[in-house]
Scaffold this active site. Structure first.
Site, PDB file in Angstrom:
ATOM      1  N   CYS A  19       0.895  -1.240  -0.040  1.00 37.56           N
ATOM      2  CA  CYS A  19      -0.142   0.110   0.049  1.00 37.56           C
ATOM      3  C   CYS A  19       0.712   1.252  -0.153  1.00 37.56           C
ATOM      4  O   CYS A  19       0.744   2.028  -0.687  1.00 37.56           O
ATOM      5  CB  CYS A  19      -0.932  -0.029   1.180  1.00 37.56           C
ATOM      6  SG  CYS A  19      -1.661  -1.424   1.520  1.00 37.56           S
ATOM      7  N   ARG A  48       5.494 -12.182   5.752  1.00 39.64           N
ATOM      8  CA  ARG A  48       4.836 -11.798   7.128  1.00 39.64           C
ATOM      9  C   ARG A  48       5.288 -13.009   7.925  1.00 39.64           C
ATOM     10  O   ARG A  48       5.644 -14.154   7.543  1.00 39.64           O
ATOM     11  CB  ARG A  48       3.333 -12.179   7.096  1.00 39.64           C
ATOM     12  CG  ARG A  48       2.801 -11.461   6.066  1.00 39.64           C
ATOM     13  CD  ARG A  48       2.171 -10.005   6.540  1.00 39.64           C
ATOM     14  NE  ARG A  48       1.369  -8.967   5.465  1.00 39.64           N
ATOM     15  CZ  ARG A  48       0.324  -9.166   4.734  1.00 39.64           C
ATOM     16  NH1 ARG A  48      -0.473  -9.939   5.330  1.00 39.64           N
ATOM     17  NH2 ARG A  48       0.105  -8.169   4.209  1.00 39.64           N
ATOM     18  N   GLN A  66       0.866 -11.000  -3.663  1.00 38.74           N
ATOM     19  CA  GLN A  66      -0.323 -10.619  -3.765  1.00 38.74           C
ATOM     20  C   GLN A  66      -0.836  -9.825  -5.170  1.00 38.74           C
ATOM     21  O   GLN A  66       0.218  -9.280  -5.626  1.00 38.74           O
ATOM     22  CB  GLN A  66      -0.881  -9.436  -2.709  1.00 38.74           C
ATOM     23  CG  GLN A  66      -0.547 -10.091  -1.076  1.00 38.74           C
ATOM     24  CD  GLN A  66      -0.924  -8.749  -0.287  1.00 38.74           C
ATOM     25  OE1 GLN A  66      -0.551  -7.555  -0.481  1.00 38.74           O
ATOM     26  NE2 GLN A  66      -1.722  -8.941   0.820  1.00 38.74           N
ATOM     27  N   ASP A  68      -2.213  -7.120  -5.985  1.00 41.14           N
ATOM     28  CA  ASP A  68      -2.667  -6.020  -5.300  1.00 41.14           C
ATOM     29  C   ASP A  68      -2.788  -4.893  -5.885  1.00 41.14           C
ATOM     30  O   ASP A  68      -2.296  -4.599  -7.040  1.00 41.14           O
ATOM     31  CB  ASP A  68      -1.595  -5.795  -4.257  1.00 41.14           C
ATOM     32  CG  ASP A  68      -2.096  -5.200  -2.872  1.00 41.14           C
ATOM     33  OD1 ASP A  68      -3.145  -5.059  -2.897  1.00 41.14           O
ATOM     34  OD2 ASP A  68      -1.296  -4.942  -1.799  1.00 41.14           O
ATOM     35  N   HIS A  70      -4.568  -0.694  -5.744  1.00 40.50           N
ATOM     36  CA  HIS A  70      -5.345   0.494  -4.870  1.00 40.50           C
ATOM     37  C   HIS A  70      -5.888   1.587  -5.892  1.00 40.50           C
ATOM     38  O   HIS A  70      -5.315   1.759  -6.917  1.00 40.50           O
ATOM     39  CB  HIS A  70      -4.063   1.240  -4.087  1.00 40.50           C
ATOM     40  CG  HIS A  70      -3.670   0.199  -3.171  1.00 40.50           C
ATOM     41  ND1 HIS A  70      -2.490  -0.398  -3.292  1.00 40.50           N
ATOM     42  CD2 HIS A  70      -4.096  -0.038  -1.877  1.00 40.50           C
ATOM     43  CE1 HIS A  70      -2.358  -1.326  -2.161  1.00 40.50           C
ATOM     44  NE2 HIS A  70      -3.089  -1.115  -1.330  1.00 40.50           N
ATOM     45  N   LYS A 150     -15.657  -3.423   4.251  1.00 42.80           N
ATOM     46  CA  LYS A 150     -15.083  -4.109   3.121  1.00 42.80           C
ATOM     47  C   LYS A 150     -15.932  -5.345   2.777  1.00 42.80           C
ATOM     48  O   LYS A 150     -16.835  -5.580   3.449  1.00 42.80           O
ATOM     49  CB  LYS A 150     -13.832  -4.692   3.767  1.00 42.80           C
ATOM     50  CG  LYS A 150     -13.779  -5.545   4.893  1.00 42.80           C
ATOM     51  CD  LYS A 150     -12.709  -6.463   5.179  1.00 42.80           C
ATOM     52  CE  LYS A 150     -12.846  -7.391   6.187  1.00 42.80           C
ATOM     53  NZ  LYS A 150     -11.614  -8.191   6.596  1.00 42.80           N
ATOM     54  N   HIS A 196      -8.308  -0.654  -1.080  1.00 42.61           N
ATOM     55  CA  HIS A 196      -7.725  -1.833  -1.278  1.00 42.61           C
ATOM     56  C   HIS A 196      -8.327  -2.936  -2.035  1.00 42.61           C
ATOM     57  O   HIS A 196      -9.415  -2.968  -1.563  1.00 42.61           O
ATOM     58  CB  HIS A 196      -6.913  -2.256  -0.082  1.00 42.61           C
ATOM     59  CG  HIS A 196      -6.391  -1.199   0.676  1.00 42.61           C
ATOM     60  ND1 HIS A 196      -5.002  -1.058   0.981  1.00 42.61           N
ATOM     61  CD2 HIS A 196      -7.130  -0.418   1.720  1.00 42.61           C
ATOM     62  CE1 HIS A 196      -4.826  -0.162   1.890  1.00 42.61           C
ATOM     63  NE2 HIS A 196      -6.000   0.261   2.316  1.00 42.61           N
TER      64      HIS A 196
HETATM   65 ZN   LIG Z   1      -3.497  -1.913   0.375  1.00 41.85          ZN
END
Ligand SMILES: [Zn+2]
Length: 321
Positions: A19, A48, A66, A68, A70, A150, A196
């Protein structure tokens, strides 16, 4: 917690999320209302610390990728943006053969940041989209993160187990914290909305779920190997290799079993290896310039020309059947 690793006088850090980088890209230049929505996507590797006791195959790992993104948009664009994102997720999951979804909508918790009206608008936008797309959903009242509501999408695999894959998460915190702005039609600074989203979630985990879902018997378009050529005897090997070249040129992923096993053993092996298509080649096939098709599921369409087989296979691959 964030102690750096020293390598040749350089400090390296392990990245836990993508992010902040996307937020910095947003901030790297002045944004106008005409630039929005802006969407930054990447296959971002993150790490992680999962305890060794909970590590589990591909499902729970310490380093993963991910898919991912945004999204940054104006408040008036929010409903369309949610629609776009949820549609995208569902189409993606359907393409991989998941049709049994359950959505969970998590709403405003007691402790939260951001304006209450904005929260409720965002929740309403999420719920409207679920209704419009006909996705069954449960509401987790008060279960949202402090920074926004979410939707989590869970899929059910072939064994009836639920897996959480896609997430669409509002964030009313980060745009404040990073002081993100855009210049509105009125010439003034405004705060964008931020979402996200991950479609498949972690790629590693997604492949784990996919393997379980298909029990390794992937549809042809996904199968690492698609066609096994099975010459019955040694004298059929040359023709089998000729056909193989032709199939490969057509873009099919093939291999030739030119070993010394008997035909039935070769077929059994190819079935065990989960090849969607097996092409048996004997005297008759060579004479007629054909191949004899058997499918993994036991169907036996029989002899056809090589070109007809290519057409059939490419069509099934194209349609993802
Ligand atoms: Zn994010």
């Amino acid at each position: 917690m964030y102690s750096p690793i020293q390598i040749e006088d350089q400090e390296y850090y392990i990245k836990p999320m993508n992010c902040p980088f996307h937020l910095h890209i947003y901030k790297s230049q002045l944004r106008s209302y005409r630039d929005l929505p802006l969407r930054f996507a990447e296959k971002g590797t993150v790490y992680r610390y999962e305890r060794s006791g909970v590590l589990h195959g591909l499902m729970r790992v310490r380093g993963f990728t991910q898919d991912d993104a945004h999204h940054f948009c104006r408040p008036d664009q929010m409903p369309d943006e949610i629609d776009f994102t949820l549609n995208f997720s569902i189409n993606m999951l359907r393409a991989f053969g998941f049709n049994d979804f359950q959505a969970y909508l998590s709403t405003m918790p007691e402790k939260s940041v951001g304006d209450e009206k904005v929260w409720h608008d965002a929740e309403a936008a999420l719920e409207d989209t679920l209704i419009r797309l006909g996705v069954p959903y449960d509401i987790d009242e008060g279960g949202g993160a402090f920074y926004g509501p979410k939707i989590d999408l869970k899929v059910r695999d072939a064994l009836g187990r639920e897996w959480q894959l896609s997430t669409i998460q509002f964030d009313f915190n980060e745009p404040e914290r990073f002081d993100l702005t855009y210049i509105g039609e009125d010439g003034k600074e405004h705060r964008p909305y931020m979402v996200h989203r991950a479609l498949l979630g972690s790629m590693e985990r997604f492949f784990g779920v996919l393997i379980e879902h298909y029990g390794g018997a992937f549809p042809a378009w996904l199968s690492p190997k698609q066609v096994k050529l099975i010459p019955i005897a040694d004298r059929h090997n040359d023709y089998a290799h000729e056909v193989a070249v032709k199939l490969q040129k057509a873009g099919l992923r093939i291999s030739v079993d030119d070993g010394s096993d008997r035909m039935n053993a070769k077929i059994r092996n190819a079935q065990k290896e989960k090849y969607p298509y097996m092409l048996v080649i004997g005297d008759r096939e060579i004479e007629e310039g054909q191949v004899a098709l058997r499918r993994r599921n036991g169907e036996n369409p029989g002899a056809m020309s090589v070109d007809d087989f290519i057409t059939l296979a490419l069509d099934e691959i194209e349609r993802k059947v």
